[in-house]
Design an enzyme around this catalytic site. Sequence first.
Site, PDB file in Angstrom:
ATOM      1  CB  THR A  13      -0.732  -0.385   1.256  1.00  0.00           C
ATOM      2  OG1 THR A  13      -0.268   0.545   2.655  1.00  0.00           O
ATOM      3  CG2 THR A  13      -2.100  -0.830   1.343  1.00  0.00           C
ATOM      4  N   GLY A  14       0.513   2.560  -0.994  1.00  0.00           N
ATOM      5  CA  GLY A  14       0.984   3.493  -0.598  1.00  0.00           C
ATOM      6  C   GLY A  14       2.239   3.308  -1.740  1.00  0.00           C
ATOM      7  N   GLY A  18       8.363   6.828  -2.549  1.00  0.00           N
ATOM      8  CA  GLY A  18       9.170   6.816  -0.877  1.00  0.00           C
ATOM      9  C   GLY A  18       9.267   5.145  -0.730  1.00  0.00           C
ATOM     10  CB  ILE A  19       9.615   3.693   2.763  1.00  0.00           C
ATOM     11  CG1 ILE A  19       9.758   4.306   3.019  1.00  0.00           C
ATOM     12  CG2 ILE A  19       8.923   2.467   2.898  1.00  0.00           C
ATOM     13  CD1 ILE A  19      10.183   5.079   4.364  1.00  0.00           C
ATOM     14  N   GLY A  20       7.576   2.891   0.027  1.00  0.00           N
ATOM     15  CA  GLY A  20       6.584   2.043  -0.795  1.00  0.00           C
ATOM     16  C   GLY A  20       7.084   1.555  -1.800  1.00  0.00           C
ATOM     17  CB  SER A 145       7.777   5.930  12.646  1.00  0.00           C
ATOM     18  OG  SER A 145       8.256   6.975  12.958  1.00  0.00           O
ATOM     19  CE1 TYR A 158       3.433   8.993  10.902  1.00  0.00           C
ATOM     20  CE2 TYR A 158       5.329   9.609  11.985  1.00  0.00           C
ATOM     21  CZ  TYR A 158       5.355   9.052  11.074  1.00  0.00           C
ATOM     22  OH  TYR A 158       6.121   8.094  10.460  1.00  0.00           O
TER      23      TYR A 158
END
Length: 267
Positions: A13-14, A18-20, A145, A158
């Site tokens: 997902t995502g 970036g990281i995805g 995170s 967050y």
Amino acid sequence: MNISLSGKVALVTGGSKGIGAAAALSLSEARARVAICSRNEEELRQMAVEIESKTSHRVLAVRADVGVQADVDRLVDEVQSALGGIDILVNNAGVVGEVGPFEDIPTDVYSEVYDLNVVSMVRMVKAVLPVMKAKKWGRIINISSENGLQPDPDMTPYNLTKAAIINLSKSLSKTLGQHNILVNTVSPAFIYTPLVESMIKDIAARQGSTEQEALRRFLAEKRPNIELRRVGKIEEVGAAVVFLASEQASFITGTNLRVDGGSVASI
Ligand code: NAP
């Protein structure tokens, strides 16, 4: 150690940036059949093409908002019918939400950020569980995170969600182990994604400095705990995801793998 995910289907997902996107690329390099989702269809399709050009493996792009139940149901159906199952779920989509002093952040922001960062992961896990249970094999990797363990005072909404994700993985690992479904967390810190890059560009423009200088100052002043004294690379998170998805990680569940350059101070 030679990791092969040949024969496995991975959903990230995502996955459009970036990281995805890095996780999707690493999974594809390890020969998994990969599907990615995000809300912006054009960016998503571009990333699928980019990964395909690097790995020569097809990448399925499905536009879906993980905050919307109907989108999640359609996403899981489409991936299953196109790729023949879902063995690996990387729950990566997440937002930072509002940043600032506690008193300045409206209370509603907490439920909004929690809904996307945590409840969406629950939604995704529920949707893929029947197929993983039927196969008696599954890997769920939830992206948290460093903030989940080492909160930043200006990022309270967050921080709370990222702590909840670590707890969610551990909770699920307790009930899903009997089905050979392994659930782990990956907790990055300060990774050079497009989001971080544009933040550093803005700071550089404000300071009238180069991006390198802005990054050096940001690390020294705002991220002094990163022992490796540098920003992380997206592929360093991708590698952790591939390892946890692999057969080589078959006795690892409920853990939190920090990819943080030593940032989290506790043991
Ligand atoms: P990013 O560059 O902002 O990418 C976020 C991805 O998620 C995009 O593909 C975005 O695409 C997608 N997305 C956002 N909301 C979505 C939704 N409702 N449904 C589907 N897709 C959605 O973020 P990133 O920095 O790579 O971060 C990825 C994950 O790593 C997050 O969970 C973040 O908390 C975590 N993380 C990042 C860092 C870091 O330093 N970058 C550090 C620690 C943890 P659309 O907007 O088009 O949907």
